[in-house]
Design a protein around this motif. Structure first.
Motif, mmCIF file in Angstrom:
data_model
loop_
_atom_site.group_PDB
_atom_site.id
_atom_site.type_symbol
_atom_site.label_atom_id
_atom_site.label_comp_id
_atom_site.label_asym_id
_atom_site.label_seq_id
_atom_site.Cartn_x
_atom_site.Cartn_y
_atom_site.Cartn_z
ATOM 1 N N GLY A 14 0.939 -1.432 0.036
ATOM 2 C CA GLY A 14 0.107 -0.384 0.125
ATOM 3 C C GLY A 14 0.805 0.835 -0.115
ATOM 4 O O GLY A 14 0.196 2.678 0.513
ATOM 5 N N ARG A 15 2.346 0.818 -0.080
ATOM 6 C CA ARG A 15 2.733 2.562 -0.466
ATOM 7 C C ARG A 15 3.566 2.142 -2.218
ATOM 8 O O ARG A 15 4.303 1.514 -1.877
ATOM 9 C CB ARG A 15 3.920 1.634 1.323
ATOM 10 N N SER A 16 3.898 3.684 -2.439
ATOM 11 C CA SER A 16 4.986 4.154 -3.245
ATOM 12 C C SER A 16 5.526 5.603 -3.093
ATOM 13 O O SER A 16 5.717 5.803 -1.982
ATOM 14 C CB SER A 16 3.917 4.436 -4.484
ATOM 15 N N LEU A 17 6.393 5.367 -4.328
ATOM 16 C CA LEU A 17 7.547 6.027 -3.882
ATOM 17 C C LEU A 17 7.381 7.812 -5.163
ATOM 18 O O LEU A 17 7.059 6.634 -6.203
ATOM 19 C CB LEU A 17 9.235 5.648 -3.805
ATOM 20 N N THR A 18 7.344 8.771 -4.961
ATOM 21 C CA THR A 18 6.834 9.718 -6.309
ATOM 22 C C THR A 18 7.742 10.297 -6.126
ATOM 23 O O THR A 18 8.203 11.312 -5.391
ATOM 24 C CB THR A 18 5.212 10.433 -6.290
ATOM 25 N N LEU A 19 8.615 11.125 -7.743
ATOM 26 C CA LEU A 19 9.847 11.816 -8.512
ATOM 27 C C LEU A 19 8.900 12.790 -8.746
ATOM 28 O O LEU A 19 8.618 12.494 -10.190
ATOM 29 C CB LEU A 19 10.986 10.867 -8.807
ATOM 30 N N SER A 20 8.282 14.413 -8.402
ATOM 31 C CA SER A 20 8.481 15.503 -9.272
ATOM 32 C C SER A 20 8.853 16.134 -9.276
ATOM 33 O O SER A 20 10.310 16.504 -8.563
ATOM 34 C CB SER A 20 6.610 15.775 -8.096
ATOM 35 N N TRP A 21 9.173 17.035 -10.572
ATOM 36 C CA TRP A 21 9.531 18.107 -10.525
ATOM 37 C C TRP A 21 8.916 19.586 -10.850
ATOM 38 O O TRP A 21 7.463 19.202 -11.907
ATOM 39 C CB TRP A 21 10.534 17.898 -11.522
ATOM 40 N N ILE A 22 9.402 20.533 -10.977
ATOM 41 C CA ILE A 22 8.659 22.033 -11.402
ATOM 42 C C ILE A 22 10.110 22.631 -12.241
ATOM 43 O O ILE A 22 11.019 22.608 -11.225
ATOM 44 C CB ILE A 22 8.062 22.431 -10.282
ATOM 45 N N LEU A 23 9.473 23.696 -13.310
ATOM 46 C CA LEU A 23 10.150 24.013 -13.607
ATOM 47 C C LEU A 23 10.405 25.133 -13.474
ATOM 48 O O LEU A 23 10.183 26.345 -12.802
ATOM 49 C CB LEU A 23 10.110 24.363 -15.529
ATOM 50 N N SER A 24 11.904 25.359 -13.373
ATOM 51 C CA SER A 24 11.899 27.104 -12.062
ATOM 52 C C SER A 24 12.476 28.077 -12.456
ATOM 53 O O SER A 24 12.241 29.126 -12.947
ATOM 54 C CB SER A 24 12.919 26.763 -11.016
ATOM 55 N N LYS A 40 9.051 11.707 -2.841
ATOM 56 C CA LYS A 40 7.806 11.986 -1.600
ATOM 57 C C LYS A 40 6.873 10.530 -1.133
ATOM 58 O O LYS A 40 7.471 10.197 -2.917
ATOM 59 C CB LYS A 40 7.186 12.778 -1.641
ATOM 60 N N GLY A 41 7.240 10.086 -0.769
ATOM 61 C CA GLY A 41 6.152 8.945 -0.250
ATOM 62 C C GLY A 41 4.749 9.159 -0.870
ATOM 63 O O GLY A 41 4.011 10.643 -0.637
ATOM 64 N N SER A 42 4.223 7.957 -1.333
ATOM 65 C CA SER A 42 3.032 7.842 -1.534
ATOM 66 C C SER A 42 2.526 6.619 -1.521
ATOM 67 O O SER A 42 2.383 5.631 -1.105
ATOM 68 C CB SER A 42 2.978 8.186 -3.039
#
Length: 510
Positions: A14-24, A40-42
């Motif tokens: 029931g647990r996963s890992l998320t890698l997110s990005w935003i253009l700065s 971050k955990g998800s």
């Protein structure tokens, strides 16, 4: 194209890992993008699951790795940071990203990967240009990173600037630099021109690039001359003649209307002709020593070193030479002009020539006579024409005296004269009054002198005097022989040595 994104691993317990990005941010100058990322955990379960072996890779670079296990919840931020990504030369960029973790287990059990595309960075186009002559077309080539770019082209040459094209979509632009640009290089035939290309993406200026090209002043651009003029310098030539006279006239040559072209200035002048040359814009020749047609040629050189087309002027010089005698003869005659050895008149024939100077020049003749023993001349008041006999003297030419006769020619410039001799009356022998002089073949005129007529020769011991002296005189006497002559004929040869002297009309023993 995107300004944000994320990838998420599979769930484990029931647990996963998320890698997110935003253009700065993006750097047009460096052609790079900077992103902010978060690991971050998800997942769907609540609570936590012990996890470890975390790893995040962005654009092939591992941005985070960790071995220690932690309690991984939905709200747990495992790591965060920034990454700078270089774009392709055309400003585009797609990058890869991946993440993994050992959820619930020590071994990696959750993974994710993906490829995302960044917002394209506008790039300034590059340009090149072909060299050109002013007044002729040049081609400017634009190499652009995006087909959507437009370009504004401008030039700078010396102090001159201008726009070649505005927001053009073409990658090949034809430009004809105007001849007026030559005004910027008055002392040179070529110069460097700077072309600037501003690149636009829509209304936004992306950047600018420059290149240089050589602009050349075409060879047809030369200094000019309006005319070359000649003015007479008459000197001793009467102004009313209105002609150039050989050896008497000069000419003043003047270059008119000399001008540079498109900013150049005149640096030197040249005038040649008639045996003269000058580097001045105006000069006066010396005397014109040749007759006929004389052409003068002028040119100018400007500050670019260009030489003008020639300007010419032609003048006609009338031939002139001083009057001259070709033949003259005088003899005694009577009043009727009939030859007479004892005549008291003189009959003369004079041949002469003079330059008519296109019928402008005239000749004046005059006749004079005097006894050979006198110093002053008597004007016979007699003019003459060439080749025509004339009589003068008025019966005053004594038969007992020798005379000199002078003929004079005078034209507008020159006077010349010649002298002829006239012997006494012809007699076999004559004794001078008083008994102190004797002459053979002429009247005696000189005391204490033995005279021989110039028409007679002398024989000594059967030999002519000349031959006798040559035969008898010692080598040391230094004998020379002089020819006594008139303009009409050779009279006699007379020896000149110690004891002899040459006098008019006679060999005199002293």
């Amino acid at each position: 194209m995107a300004s944000s994104g994320s990838i998420t691993t599979n769930e484990v317990e029931g647990r996963s890992l998320t890698l997110s990005w935003i253009l700065s941010s993006q750097s047009v100058e460096k052609n790079t993008s900077t992103i902010s990322w978060t690991l971050k955990g998800s997942g769907s379960a609540s609570g936590y699951v012990m996890s470890g072996a975390f790893k995040a890779v962005i654009n092939g670079v591992t941005v985070y790795t960790s071995e220690p296990r932690i309690e991984l919840r939905n709200t747990t931020t495992v790591a965060s940071g920034t990454a700078t990504i270089a774009h392709n030369s055309d400003g585009t960029k797609s990058f890869s990203l991946s993440c993994e973790a050992g959820i619930y287990t020590y071994a990696v059990s959750a993974t994710a990967s993906g490829t995302h595309t960044l917002t394209t960075i506008p790039r300034a186009s590059t340009i090149s240009a072909t060299n050109a002559n002013m007044g002729s077309a040049s081609t400017i080539t634009i190499t652009r990173a995006s087909s959507s770019f437009t370009h504004t082209l401008t030039y700078s040459f010396g102090n001159a600037t201008g726009t070649i094209a505005t927001k053009t979509t073409s990658t090949s632009v034809s430009w004809t630099p105007t001849l007026t640009l030559a005004n910027q290089i008055p002392n040179a035939v070529s110069g460097k021109c700077t072309i600037t290309c501003k690149t636009y993406s829509g209304t936004t200026e992306v950047g600018s690039k420059t290149c240089t090209m050589t602009l050349t002043v075409p060879s047809s651009v030369k200094p000019t001359i309006t005319s070359l003029t000649a003015a007479r310098v008459d000197g001793t030539v009467p102004t009313s003649w209105e002609i150039y006279v050989q050896s008497k006239s000069k000419a003043t040559l003047t270059i008119n209307g000399a001008a540079g072209a498109y900013g150049s200035t005149i640096s030197s002048y040249s005038i040649t002709g008639g045996g003269y040359s000058s580097t001045a814009s105006s000069f006066t020749t010396g005397f014109l020593n040749t007759s006929g047609t004389i052409t003068f040629t002028a040119s100018v050189t400007d500050s670019r070193g260009r030489v003008s087309a020639n300007a010419t002027v032609t003048i006609t010089v009338v031939a002139y030479s001083a009057p001259s005698f070709s033949k003259y003869i005088s003899q005694r005659c009577n009043s009727a002009g009939t030859a007479s050895d004892s005549g008291t008149y003189v009959k003369s024939t004079v041949n002469f020539s003079y330059a008519s100077c296109s019928s402008k020049n005239t000749i004046t003749t005059a006749t004079y006579y005097r006894k050979t023993t006198e110093t002053s001349w008597t004007n016979a008041s007699k003019t003459f024409t060439s080749g025509t006999a004339f009589t003068f003297g008025g019966g005053n030419i004594s038969a007992e005296s020798s005379y000199e006769v002078k003929f004079k020619l005078t034209d507008a410039f020159t006077s010349i004269e010649v002298t002829d001799t006239l012997s006494t009356a012809s007699v076999v022998m004559d004794f001078k009054s008083g008994g102190l002089g004797v002459a053979v073949g002429k009247v005696a005129e000189t005391d204490q002198c033995f005279e021989v007529s110039d028409a007679w020769d002398v024989k000594v011991y059967g030999m002519l005097l000349e031959a006798y002296i040559k035969a008898k005189a010692p080598a040391s006497a230094g004998i020379a022989y002089a020819t006594c002559s008139t303009a009409s004929a050779t009279v006699a040869k007379v020896a000149v040595c110690t004891g002899f002297k040459l006098t008019t009309g006679a060999a005199v023993l002293v």
